[in-house]
Motif scaffolding. Structure first.
Motif, PDB file in Angstrom:
ATOM      1  N   PRO A 152       0.798  -1.242   0.000  1.00 52.33           N
ATOM      2  CA  PRO A 152       0.000   0.000   0.000  1.00 52.33           C
ATOM      3  C   PRO A 152       0.823   1.282   0.000  1.00 52.33           C
ATOM      4  O   PRO A 152       0.339   2.332  -0.411  1.00 52.33           O
ATOM      5  N   LYS A 153       2.096   1.220   0.426  1.00 58.21           N
ATOM      6  CA  LYS A 153       2.927   2.411   0.489  1.00 58.21           C
ATOM      7  C   LYS A 153       3.738   2.626  -0.793  1.00 58.21           C
ATOM      8  O   LYS A 153       4.442   3.623  -0.923  1.00 58.21           O
ATOM      9  N   SER A 176      -3.461   3.214  -4.738  1.00 61.39           N
ATOM     10  CA  SER A 176      -3.231   3.046  -3.299  1.00 61.39           C
ATOM     11  C   SER A 176      -4.054   4.052  -2.496  1.00 61.39           C
ATOM     12  O   SER A 176      -4.561   3.740  -1.414  1.00 61.39           O
ATOM     13  N   ARG A 177      -4.175   5.285  -3.025  1.00 62.91           N
ATOM     14  CA  ARG A 177      -4.929   6.323  -2.311  1.00 62.91           C
ATOM     15  C   ARG A 177      -6.434   6.136  -2.442  1.00 62.91           C
ATOM     16  O   ARG A 177      -7.176   6.346  -1.490  1.00 62.91           O
ATOM     17  N   VAL A 202      -4.835  -2.454 -10.382  1.00 61.63           N
ATOM     18  CA  VAL A 202      -5.987  -2.925  -9.601  1.00 61.63           C
ATOM     19  C   VAL A 202      -5.607  -3.068  -8.127  1.00 61.63           C
ATOM     20  O   VAL A 202      -4.519  -3.568  -7.807  1.00 61.63           O
ATOM     21  N   PRO A 203      -6.500  -2.661  -7.200  1.00 64.64           N
ATOM     22  CA  PRO A 203      -6.230  -2.849  -5.770  1.00 64.64           C
ATOM     23  C   PRO A 203      -6.595  -4.266  -5.321  1.00 64.64           C
ATOM     24  O   PRO A 203      -7.505  -4.890  -5.876  1.00 64.64           O
ATOM     25  N   VAL A 204      -5.895  -4.778  -4.329  1.00 62.07           N
ATOM     26  CA  VAL A 204      -6.243  -6.055  -3.692  1.00 62.07           C
ATOM     27  C   VAL A 204      -6.799  -5.724  -2.319  1.00 62.07           C
ATOM     28  O   VAL A 204      -6.081  -5.191  -1.458  1.00 62.07           O
ATOM     29  N   LEU A 205      -8.085  -5.999  -2.114  1.00 63.17           N
ATOM     30  CA  LEU A 205      -8.786  -5.599  -0.889  1.00 63.17           C
ATOM     31  C   LEU A 205      -9.259  -6.826  -0.108  1.00 63.17           C
ATOM     32  O   LEU A 205      -9.598  -7.859  -0.695  1.00 63.17           O
ATOM     33  N   ARG A 206      -9.294  -6.679   1.220  1.00 62.64           N
ATOM     34  CA  ARG A 206      -9.918  -7.681   2.089  1.00 62.64           C
ATOM     35  C   ARG A 206     -10.691  -6.940   3.165  1.00 62.64           C
ATOM     36  O   ARG A 206     -10.092  -6.281   4.026  1.00 62.64           O
ATOM     37  N   GLN A 207     -12.020  -6.998   3.051  1.00 64.65           N
ATOM     38  CA  GLN A 207     -12.891  -6.299   3.990  1.00 64.65           C
ATOM     39  C   GLN A 207     -12.504  -4.814   4.088  1.00 64.65           C
ATOM     40  O   GLN A 207     -12.271  -4.278   5.166  1.00 64.65           O
ATOM     41  N   LEU A 262      -4.552  -4.419   0.747  1.00 62.34           N
ATOM     42  CA  LEU A 262      -3.415  -5.311   0.989  1.00 62.34           C
ATOM     43  C   LEU A 262      -2.265  -5.059   0.012  1.00 62.34           C
ATOM     44  O   LEU A 262      -1.089  -5.164   0.380  1.00 62.34           O
ATOM     45  N   ALA A 263      -2.604  -4.751  -1.235  1.00 55.86           N
ATOM     46  CA  ALA A 263      -1.569  -4.559  -2.267  1.00 55.86           C
ATOM     47  C   ALA A 263      -2.218  -3.906  -3.487  1.00 55.86           C
ATOM     48  O   ALA A 263      -3.433  -3.760  -3.566  1.00 55.86           O
ATOM     49  N   VAL A 264      -1.364  -3.508  -4.434  1.00 57.25           N
ATOM     50  CA  VAL A 264      -1.802  -2.991  -5.723  1.00 57.25           C
ATOM     51  C   VAL A 264      -0.987  -3.708  -6.795  1.00 57.25           C
ATOM     52  O   VAL A 264       0.234  -3.846  -6.652  1.00 57.25           O
TER      53      VAL A 264
END
Length: 485
Positions: A38-39, A82-83, A110-115, A119-121
């Motif tokens: 994310p950073k 990320s933002r 694409v973002p990787v999301l969990r709830q 988590l990552a891009v």
């Protein structure tokens, strides 16, 4: 306790296997894959994107995106995702790596999301140069078909595809003046022209100028790169085809028919297969041709200008070009000299490219450091004008808001090559030698003291331009105001 340790070990081993499987799969696909946390720190970088960007995965993983790419952070799609946690689909991207390599890609980020937790891009990308060429070719073919259906074959609008005239050719050297004079004498005739020049010398610029200066300028101009198109497709594109000529064939208008009395430019004709060269030779000899699958003869009305990037004698010796076709194509021959043989054109080319690629919103005019300008003058420029333009564009990108383009802004490969050439010539670049920097500091300081900080007088005594002295004062960190009291 032993059972728990075994379960943890088994779980860790299973995770390692899973990671190995995923990495193996991602490194075997034909798309580039870049994954960041994310950073913006890279956590995965596959082999395909490493080939596209000319980087080593081991040097990329663990580093921040700002350390890898020379682009403003607010334009980074990874950091934007990320933002915002919003995907960006299929966008064309042009950027430079920190090594100065220009990259063209089409990518989805694409973002990787969990709830709702990021988590990552990740980005999935593919090289865009060939896609761009295919898209352009498709657009041209669609435009050709539309114009033919509307009866616009002789419309002056077609001449817009040849955008350049002789006034657009940058250069004041005697060698280029000779080439231009020859081209101007040849432009009004009907004889075929063969242009020889190394890659990047500006062959198409000259050919377009010939077309736009000729009586054919109101007819179409079409340029075909013979090395970029498969033989069977190239034959159909040139000659056209009738229905049933081969499996799935539909009636096709060939470029010969479309161009009519215009100009057909066959670039890198030495890359054309010998079989297709024989068919082209027959068309030139008879001034007629047949569509693929047809027995009907059609008059050939267009003028053919072709070019090669390999010495003509080498083409003939290595049988890259049929000898009989060579004589047909080279009724008039023009040779564009490489940049290393017309170095007096380099300053005006530099000025033109700086103006062309400088940001429109920039308040100050960018300039090339005089010391670097001398290095540019002595460099061999194997890629000719194209290499020079790419270098200037890369430097402007790396310089940001700075006014002076210096050695520090050069693409890494070019900086290394220039340093090697300088050492071979027995010269030591001042930026590599602390002792010479100290000497330069002393000379500049003494001149400023003598003239009480007056830059114009100090520059005159040193025999350099005032702006060059200003740059050196800034580079050396000298405060000129202290000498004005």
């Amino acid at each position: 306790m032993g059972i728990r340790r075994h379960m943890r070990w088994a779980s860790a081993e299973a995770l390692r296997k899973k990671v190995h499987i995923y990495e193996t799969i991602l490194n075997s696909i034909h798309e580039g894959v870049l994954i960041t946390d994310p950073k913006g720190y890279v956590i995965f970088y596959n082999q395909e994107i490493a080939l596209l960007e000319g980087l080593n995965p081991e040097d990329v993983v663990g580093r921040h995106l700002s350390e890898i790419y020379s682009q403003p952070l607010d334009t980074s799609e990874h950091l934007r995702v990320s933002r915002t946690a919003q995907p960006i689909r299929e966008t064309y991207q042009k950027y430079f790596t920190r090594q100065g390599l220009e990259v063209h890609l089409v990518a989805s980020t694409v973002p990787v999301l969990r709830q709702n937790e990021l988590l990552a891009v990740y980005s999935v990308c593919r090289e865009a140069t060939h896609l761009k060429e295919m898209l352009l070719r498709t657009m041209q073919i669609q435009e050709i078909k539309a114009d033919l259906l509307e009866g616009k074959k002789n419309s002056p609008a077609h001449s817009g595809r040849a955008n350049f005239v002789f006034a657009d050719i940058i250069g004041k050297s005697k060698a280029m003046e000779k080439v231009i004079r020859g081209a101007q004498r040849a432009m009004s005739g009907t004889a075929n022209i063969l242009v020889y020049g190394e890659t990047g010398t500006g062959k198409e610029l000259l050919v377009q100028s010939i077309h736009n200066g000729s009586p054919r300028k109101h007819y179409p101009f079409v340029a075909i790169n013979c090395s970029a198109i498969p033989e069977n497709l190239l034959e159909t594109m040139l000659f056209g085809a009738v229905k049933g000529a081969y499996t799935g064939a539909v009636p096709t208008t060939g470029i010969f028919e479309y161009v009519d009395e215009g100009t057909l430019y066959l670039d890198e004709i030495n890359s054309m297969s010998l079989g297709l060269q024989a068919k082209l030779l027959r068309a030139l000899q008879e001034r007629t041709y047949r569509k693929v699958g047809s027995v009907t003869e059609i008059p050939l009305r267009c003028r053919i200008i072709s070019s090669i990037n390999v010495d003509p004698m080498t083409c003939l010796q290595k049988k890259l070009l049929r000898e009989d076709l060579f004589y047909r194509l080279s009724v008039i021959s023009l040779t564009i000299p490489p940049l290393r043989e017309r170095k007096e054109d380099i300053p005006c080319l530099i000025e033109y490219f700086i103006k062309k690629h400088s940001p429109r919103h920039s308040q100050c005019k960018m300039e090339l450091d005089p010391e670097l300008a001398r290095m540019f003058q002595s460099y061999r420029w194997a890629g000719n004008i194209r290499e020079l333009e790419n270098a200037i564009e890369s430097m402007i990108c790396m310089a940001g808001e700075e006014k002076w383009l210096t050695c520090e802004h050069l693409p890494m490969y070019l900086k290394q090559q220039m340093e090697q050439e300088t050492f071979k010539a027995g010269k030591v670049p001042s930026q590599l030698s602390p002792s010479l920097l100290d000497m330069e500091n002393s000379i500049v300081t003494d001149a400023l003291k003598k003239h009480r900080g007056n830059l114009s007088r100090a520059a005159k005594e040193l025999g350099i331009l005032r702006q060059s002295l200003q740059y050196r004062v800034k580079k050396l960190g000298i405060d000129a105001e202290q000498f004005r009291h």
